[in-house]
Each structure stands twice: as structure tokens, then as C-alpha cells.
Design an enzyme around this catalytic site. Sequence first.
Site, PDB file in Angstrom:
ATOM      1  N   SER A 136       0.855  -1.190   0.000  1.00 60.26           N
ATOM      2  CA  SER A 136       0.000   0.000   0.000  1.00 60.26           C
ATOM      3  C   SER A 136       0.887   1.234   0.000  1.00 60.26           C
ATOM      4  O   SER A 136       2.038   1.185   0.442  1.00 60.26           O
ATOM      5  CB  SER A 136      -0.893   0.010   1.251  1.00 60.26           C
ATOM      6  OG  SER A 136      -1.570   1.250   1.399  1.00 60.26           O
ATOM      7  N   TYR A 192      -3.055  -0.709  10.335  1.00 60.08           N
ATOM      8  CA  TYR A 192      -2.916  -0.968   8.899  1.00 60.08           C
ATOM      9  C   TYR A 192      -1.593  -0.455   8.340  1.00 60.08           C
ATOM     10  O   TYR A 192      -0.865  -1.196   7.668  1.00 60.08           O
ATOM     11  CB  TYR A 192      -4.088  -0.330   8.158  1.00 60.08           C
ATOM     12  CG  TYR A 192      -4.063  -0.562   6.668  1.00 60.08           C
ATOM     13  CD1 TYR A 192      -4.521  -1.750   6.123  1.00 60.08           C
ATOM     14  CD2 TYR A 192      -3.601   0.438   5.785  1.00 60.08           C
ATOM     15  CE1 TYR A 192      -4.507  -1.964   4.750  1.00 60.08           C
ATOM     16  CE2 TYR A 192      -3.585   0.229   4.424  1.00 60.08           C
ATOM     17  CZ  TYR A 192      -4.038  -0.965   3.911  1.00 60.08           C
ATOM     18  OH  TYR A 192      -4.016  -1.175   2.550  1.00 60.08           O
ATOM     19  N   LYS A 248       1.513  -2.580   6.745  1.00 62.35           N
ATOM     20  CA  LYS A 248       1.899  -2.457   5.345  1.00 62.35           C
ATOM     21  C   LYS A 248       3.360  -2.025   5.197  1.00 62.35           C
ATOM     22  O   LYS A 248       4.011  -2.357   4.206  1.00 62.35           O
ATOM     23  CB  LYS A 248       0.963  -1.481   4.625  1.00 62.35           C
ATOM     24  CG  LYS A 248      -0.421  -2.055   4.372  1.00 62.35           C
ATOM     25  CD  LYS A 248      -0.383  -3.314   3.515  1.00 62.35           C
ATOM     26  CE  LYS A 248      -1.775  -3.810   3.158  1.00 62.35           C
ATOM     27  NZ  LYS A 248      -1.753  -5.012   2.288  1.00 62.35           N
TER      28      LYS A 248
END
Length: 235
Positions: A130, A143, A147
Site C-alpha cells: 500500500s 494498517y 503495510k
Amino acid sequence: MTAVITGAAGGIGLALAEALHARGEQLLLTDIDDTALAEVAARLGATAVPADVADPGAMAALAERAPEARLVCLNAGILGQSLGAPWEVPAEDWDRVFAVNVAGVVNGLRAFVPRLLAAGEPARVLITASLAGLAVFPGGGAYGPAKHAVTALATHAAMALADTPVRVTMLCPALVATGISAEGVPPSEVAAEALRAMDEGRFTVTPPEWHGAVVRQAGQRVAGEVPGVPGPVLD
């Protein structure tokens, strides 16, 4: 040749499956959502194997089902329930996000890469990271940190495989209109660019308008400056 895609029941995984199906690839698809996965597999004439990528045994069993695989898309990922600051995220959220987003990639690499190397043929591994793994944004819970670990894993894998027929491409999109975000570019555009990058032998795929922000934030860290919130440079 068989292409394996994790997280294939929706979002980028589904878009990759559709694009590869259009290329005539045989598909082995997996997702934790067995109902949606079955519908996708039926529509694309693919093999569906429901699995949780966080389970090493499930990923090993998946690899055994795909001895002809020469493209492995380690795409499965989740956002998490809490999007606050690190100390606001419950322990169980940290555990699950890292189990899927990070351990899921590790389990996929452990299951498939030795088989790809043993085949001795050109092969590709596509890892969905990401933009949040290249730059740090306020909020986002577990998150972004997960990532960032994925981008490190992908980079490490690419270096380790540099003298082999196996090549790694790392996909780092910004907002994509998927189950994770209601806003963003269509998943089909992201999938098309990912496949184009693999065809061209590129390692990283990320939106050009964010390149400067990634470099600036890295420079701030190296210089010891307080990091600022990154933003795109639009034409």
C-alpha cells in the site's frame, strides 16, 4: 500455467482474477469468504480453495493444489476495526491485522517460493502492499505499520531472489474503491497497472503523484525533522 490469487473474492484480488482470466490464465483463487469466492470462481471458471492466509498450514495446502503455479499474487489484506493512534488500537486488532497482512505474506512466500525455485522456470510473485507502507499517515490504526512490514518483506524477497528466475513486484496503490475504502480509483485500473509492471519487470507500482511525498517524508526522518503529513502533487 496457473495463477494463484489470495483475497480473490473482492477488490484488487477480484480485479486481478478478472484481468488474468481475460489473458487466458488458469486460476486458483482463495479467500476467507467462501460464499463470495465460490461465486467468483464459478463465473471465471476458476478453482476455489477457501483459506485463511494467516494459517501457515492452509497456505501450504494451497501450494500443494497448484504445482503448476508460476504467478502468485499475495494480495489478501484487511484494514482493522480501530483506526486511531497506536495506543488506541486494541491488542486483538493489532494481532489480527498483522496476522493477515504480514504473516499472510510470509506464509505465502514460505509455501510457494521454494516450489517456484525448484521448478527452475520464470515465475512472478506479486505482493499487494500500500502507499501506507511507503509513507506514514496520521490515524489508520494497525494498517499502516503492517503495510510497512509488507514493503520490507517484498524488498527483502526481491533481493534474495535477484539471481533466480523468480521476480517480485510490489503493488503500493493509494485509495482504491474496495471493501476497505468507499473512495478511490477502480480496482481494475490498479490490477491492470500491476500486470503491466510485472510484464515490464518493475518492482514497485505506486501512483506518480505520490512519489515526491514518499521521498520528502523519508528525507524528514533522515534529517531528524518532525514528520509532516504527506500529500500528493497534482497536475
